[in-house]
Every structure is written in structure tokens, then in C-alpha cells.
Design an enzyme around this catalytic site. Structure first.
Site, short mmCIF file in Angstrom:
data_model
loop_
_atom_site.label_atom_id
_atom_site.label_comp_id
_atom_site.label_asym_id
_atom_site.label_seq_id
_atom_site.Cartn_x
_atom_site.Cartn_y
_atom_site.Cartn_z
N SER A 1 0.83 -1.21 0.00
CA SER A 1 0.00 0.00 0.00
C SER A 1 0.86 1.26 0.00
O SER A 1 1.96 1.29 0.58
CB SER A 1 -0.88 0.05 1.24
OG SER A 1 -1.62 -1.13 1.37
N SER B 1 2.82 -3.29 8.27
CA SER B 1 2.81 -3.96 9.57
C SER B 1 4.19 -4.55 9.87
O SER B 1 4.82 -5.12 8.98
CB SER B 1 1.78 -5.09 9.60
OG SER B 1 0.52 -4.61 9.20
N GLU C 1 -2.76 -14.45 1.13
CA GLU C 1 -3.13 -13.58 2.26
C GLU C 1 -4.61 -13.71 2.59
O GLU C 1 -5.01 -13.77 3.75
CB GLU C 1 -2.77 -12.13 1.93
CG GLU C 1 -2.89 -11.21 3.12
CD GLU C 1 -2.41 -9.79 2.86
OE1 GLU C 1 -2.02 -9.49 1.70
OE2 GLU C 1 -2.43 -8.98 3.80
C1 FAD Z 1 -4.36 -3.38 10.38
C2 FAD Z 1 -3.89 -3.12 8.98
C3 FAD Z 1 -2.69 -3.65 8.56
C4 FAD Z 1 -2.25 -3.40 7.28
N1 FAD Z 1 -1.02 -3.91 6.92
C5 FAD Z 1 -0.55 -3.64 5.70
C6 FAD Z 1 0.76 -4.10 5.33
O1 FAD Z 1 1.47 -4.74 6.13
N2 FAD Z 1 1.23 -3.79 4.11
C7 FAD Z 1 0.49 -3.08 3.21
O2 FAD Z 1 0.96 -2.89 2.09
N3 FAD Z 1 -0.75 -2.61 3.52
C8 FAD Z 1 -1.28 -2.88 4.74
N4 FAD Z 1 -2.52 -2.40 5.09
C9 FAD Z 1 -3.22 -1.52 4.17
C10 FAD Z 1 -4.48 -2.09 3.54
O3 FAD Z 1 -4.17 -3.06 2.57
C11 FAD Z 1 -5.26 -0.92 2.94
O4 FAD Z 1 -5.65 -0.07 4.02
C12 FAD Z 1 -6.48 -1.36 2.17
O5 FAD Z 1 -6.13 -2.04 1.00
C13 FAD Z 1 -7.41 -0.17 1.81
O6 FAD Z 1 -6.70 0.84 1.20
P1 FAD Z 1 -6.82 2.35 1.71
O7 FAD Z 1 -6.60 2.35 3.19
O8 FAD Z 1 -5.92 3.19 0.88
O9 FAD Z 1 -8.34 2.75 1.47
P2 FAD Z 1 -8.98 3.27 0.11
O10 FAD Z 1 -8.52 2.41 -1.01
O11 FAD Z 1 -8.72 4.74 0.00
O12 FAD Z 1 -10.52 3.01 0.35
C14 FAD Z 1 -11.38 3.92 1.04
C15 FAD Z 1 -12.80 3.37 0.99
O13 FAD Z 1 -13.26 3.33 -0.38
C16 FAD Z 1 -13.71 2.03 -0.72
N5 FAD Z 1 -13.39 1.72 -2.11
C17 FAD Z 1 -12.23 1.97 -2.74
N6 FAD Z 1 -12.28 1.51 -4.01
C18 FAD Z 1 -13.48 0.94 -4.18
C19 FAD Z 1 -14.14 0.26 -5.27
N7 FAD Z 1 -13.53 0.08 -6.43
N8 FAD Z 1 -15.39 -0.22 -5.06
C20 FAD Z 1 -16.03 -0.05 -3.87
N9 FAD Z 1 -15.45 0.59 -2.80
C21 FAD Z 1 -14.21 1.07 -2.96
C22 FAD Z 1 -12.93 1.10 0.22
O14 FAD Z 1 -13.61 -0.13 0.38
C23 FAD Z 1 -12.88 1.93 1.49
O15 FAD Z 1 -14.07 1.78 2.23
C24 FAD Z 1 -3.01 -2.63 6.36
C25 FAD Z 1 -4.24 -2.09 6.78
C26 FAD Z 1 -4.67 -2.32 8.07
C27 FAD Z 1 -5.99 -1.73 8.49
#
Ligand code: FAD
Length: 385
Positions: free
Chosen positions: A131, A163, A246
Site C-alpha cells: 500500500s 505492519s 493472504e
Molecule cells: C491493520 C492493517 C494492517 C495493514 N497492513 C498492511 C501491510 O502490512 N502492508 C500493506 O501494504 N498494507 C497494509 N494495510 C493496508 C491495507 O491493505 C489498505 O488499508 C487497504 O487495502 C485499503 O486501502 P486504503 O486504506 O488506501 O483505502 P482506500 O482504497 O482509499 O478506500 C477507502 C474506501 O473506499 C472504498 N473503495 C475503494 N475503491 C473501491 C471500489 N472500487 N469499489 C467499492 N469501494 C471502494 C474502500 O472499500 C474503502 O471503504 C493494512 C491495513 C490495516 C488496516
């Protein structure tokens, strides 16, 4: 899939149970939740014991250093370790459950020999650098750039929500190697040493106060081209393999833990009088059914994955991930009802687990994204865009 146990499997269970009864009392005290170096040492120590006893990488292929155990033996292992209250993978989550399996499925013989034994032995911790601040759900829009310079890539950019970054030795890193190509085609999957010059880690605190993830800044970090897994610009395909592990199999041990937690909750409710509430009893009963179904789905997914080429799980992982993350949240909401005011204290493990359950519908791909995958790839519905 045959759900009865053979004599050999029962023997495997009995030997494992006896081993757990012997080693668990010898374990050191668990470190506090915010002591990350302590947690790393504890988790690696447990992994080392598993390795020495021949239980590490039980279901990994033999040529990847595993024991090539059957899906049923793998599930017995999860059931028994959880039943006995053994430590879970902890800081080894990425290495054991998705970076390692990706390297086993996609890496060269040299790459497997370099990276897999230290994961199994409990020598090295991995983290996941996928991410970015502007690339979460739409992961393929990632911008961290890798420019080829001789035998190295020179990498600049930043990753977020990484993480265990603070205690990791290696990072499975996605980089853009061809900015001119369509976004899914210009990505490569690299193994980056976290101690390389130019890597800096800034911890991020969660609402529970723990710095379990971080933002990672990369400033002209040199990573050998030999650390690339898969072909240059073919990293999106490799990423799908990682995400399949995953979502498909990485959480299966937790389902066993949730079933135990549910039993504990029912016992607590009986002891503190909350059991007299028929609405609460119905909720606990429904969760019991839900986790029973999730366990069956787990068995099906693990069995399917271990029969497929490279052991890669299928899209059933998205069905599981979607249902499991919501069931887990409901489990901990119900726990708060059972525990009352006790569930507000940050000293209680229950409270921390409840807070962390909120992240389950986001981490490893949000519920909306899993629904898109189920709709498009399983149900064959038209793409949203
Ligand atoms: C506890 C935790 C651990 C994590 N660990 C890691 C890690 O080790 N490495 C890593 O790389 N990442 C990690 N992540 C990141 C995680 O993969 C991302 O937070 C996740 O993929 C969502 O991306 P974002 O936070 O940018 O949200 P966004 O992509 O900005 O999404 C925001 C909202 O919009 C919605 N949305 C977005 N696109 C669409 C669509 N096409 N259709 C419908 N709804 C949509 C999403 O569902 C969400 O509700 C972690 C996250 C958490 C919470």
C-alpha cells in the site's frame, strides 16, 4: 475432501499434543503488546522450536523446505496448537503466510534457498510494502519507482500501513518498473532488505496506542535485480499470488482461535449472569453457527489450495475473508456486551482485540473490494468500471 481422520492422522495429532504439553510450560512470559522487539524475539523463539521439532512449514512443499503434510494434517496442527494455547505466528505472519508461500510458488531455486529456510528457522522477519498513501484498494496505481542501474534497481517512494516494518529484516515490495506501461503491466515484485541505506521507518500509532505499522520512506534505495521474484513488469501476476495466500489461507489459524474465544465468552456469560438474556444467547448461538460454517469453508479452501499448482488458493479466499472479517467484528461486539464496563479498559486483552477487529474489514483488501471480486470473478457479474 474426506473429513474423517485416518489412523496416521490420529497418530500425528497424538504426537503433536504430547509435544505441545511438554514445550508450552517451558516458554518465556509473553512480552507486553507494545514491546515490538520483545514480541519479535518471542515469536521467532516459538518458530525456532517448531522448526527444531519438525513442525515448521508443515504444509509447505518439500522442495521449499516444508514437510509436504496433507491439508488435514495442516488443519490438525492448527486445531491442536490453538487448543493448547500455543503462540500464533505473530511477527512471522508475512514471512510464513504470504511472502514465503509466494517465493515458494514463484521464486527461483536460488531465491527459495536464500529466503525460505530463515523464515522456517525463525531467523528472519518479513513485512509487506504494497500500500501507498495514494494506492490502497486501487493497488495497481502505486507510484514507488524503481530505475534500473546496472545490476541494481534504485528505488524511491513511500509505503504505508506496513505492519511489523520496525522489526522486519525483509520487505516484499511492489515497485513501478515501467511508468509508460498500462498500470497493471509496469509493476515488479522485489525482496528488499530493510537495513539497506535509504530505508527509513516512521511508526504509526493505532487507536489502541500500539505502533504495529509504519510508513516506510525509500530514498534511492539500491536493491539487486537478482532480488526480483518473477519477470520484470510481471509483478501484478505475482502480487495476485501473494494476495491469494493472504486472503485464502493466512487467517485460517485465527478461525480456530475465534471458536475457542466464543466458548470462553459463553462460559463468562454463564458466570456473570448475562446468559439469562435470550437476545444475547441467540447472538452467541448464531455466531457459533457462523464460525462452524467458516471452519468448513476454511477446510475447503485449504484443501483446494493444497491440490492446486504451487499451492495457490483460489477466489474462495475472498468469500472467506469477507465473511470472516465481519464475523470477527461481531464476535468482539458481542464480547463487549457480555463483559460490560470491563470491555472499556485498555488493560484488557478483550478490548485490544475488539479494537483490532475493526481493522479486519480493511486490511488485506477492504470488504467492498472482496465483494467486487466475488461479484466479478465468482458470480460473473459485469465489471463496475
Ligand atoms: C491493520 C492493517 C494492517 C495493514 N497492513 C498492511 C501491510 O502490512 N502492508 C500493506 O501494504 N498494507 C497494509 N494495510 C493496508 C491495507 O491493505 C489498505 O488499508 C487497504 O487495502 C485499503 O486501502 P486504503 O486504506 O488506501 O483505502 P482506500 O482504497 O482509499 O478506500 C477507502 C474506501 O473506499 C472504498 N473503495 C475503494 N475503491 C473501491 C471500489 N472500487 N469499489 C467499492 N469501494 C471502494 C474502500 O472499500 C474503502 O471503504 C493494512 C491495513 C490495516 C488496516
Amino acid at each position: 475432501m474426506d473429513l474423517t481422520y485416518t489412523e496416521e492422522e490420529q497418530d500425528f495429532r497424538a504426537r503433536l499434543r504430547a509435544w505441545l504439553a511438554k514445550v508450552l510450560p517451558e516458554l518465556p512470559a509473553k512480552p507486553s503488546p507494545d514491546d515490538w522487539p520483545g514480541r519479535r524475539a518471542y515469536d521467532l523463539g516459538w518458530q525456532r522450536r517448531l522448526y527444531e521439532a519438525g513442525y515448521a512449514g508443515l504444509h509447505w512443499p518439500v522442495d521449499a523446505g516444508g514437510r509436504g503434510a496433507t491439508p488435514t494434517q495442516h488443519l490438525i496442527f492448527l486445531e491442536e496448537t490453538e487448543r493448547a494455547g500455543a503462540p500464533y505466528v505473530g511477527a512471522n505472519f508475512v514471512g510464513l503466510l504470504h511472502a514465503g508461500p509466494t517465493i515458494a510458488a514463484e521464486g527461483t531455486a536460488e531465491q527459495r534457498a536464500r529466503w525460505l529456510p530463515p523464515v522456517l528457522r525463525g531467523d528472519e522477519v518479513w513485512c509487506q510494502g504494497f500500500s501507498e498513501p495514494d494506492a490502497g484498494s486501487d493497488l495497481a496505481s502505486l507510484r514507488t519507482r524503481a530505475v534500473r542501474d546496472g545490476d541494481d534497481y534504485v528505488i524511491s517512494g513511500s509505503k504505508i500501513w506496513t505492519s511489523h516494518a520496525e522489526v522486519a529484516d525483509w520487505c516484499e515490495l511492489l515497485v513501478r518498473t515501467d511508468p509508460g506501461a498500462p498500470k497493471h503491466r509496469g509493476i515488479s515484485w522485489l525482496a528488499m532488505p530493510m537495513d539497506a541505506p535509504g530505508v527509513s521507518v516512521r511508526p504509526l500509532r493505532t487507536l489502541a496506542g500500539s505502533a504495529e505499522f509504519a510508513q516506510v520512506f525509500l530514498d534511492e534505495v539500491r536493491v539487486p535485480v537478482a532480488n526480483r521474484v518473477g519477470a520484470e513488469n510481471d509483478g501484478w501476476r505475482v502480487t495476485m499470488v501473494t494476495l491469494s495466500f493472504e486472503r485464502g489461507t493466512a487467517f485460517v489459524g485465527e478461525v480456530v482461535a475465534c471458536r475457542r474465544t466464543l466458548g470462553e465468552l459463553a462460559r463468562t456469560a454463564k458466570a456473570n449472569g448475562r446468559w439469562d438474556d435470550p437476545v444475547l444467547r441467540r447472538r452467541l448461538g448464531r455466531l457459533y453457527g457462523e464460525f462452524g460454517a467458516l471452519w468448513r469453508l476454511t477446510q475447503w479452501n485449504v484443501s483446494e489450495a493444497e491440490r492446486s499448482a504451487g499451492g495457490v488458493p483460489g477466489t474462495g479466499g475472498s468469500v472467506f475473508k469477507l465473511a470472516y472479517s465481519h464475523a470477527r467484528q461481531e464476535l468482539y461486539d458481542t464480547a463487549a456486551e457480555v463483559l460490560g464496563a470491563r470491555s472499556l479498559s485498555l488493560e484488557e486483552e478483550w478490548t485490544l482485540d475488539r479494537l483490532s477487529s475493526l481493522s479486519y474489514t480493511i486490511a488485506a483488501g477492504t470488504s467492498q473490494i472482496q465483494r467486487n471480486i466475488v461479484a466479478e470473478r465468482i458470480l460473473g457479474l459485469p465489471k463496475g468500471r
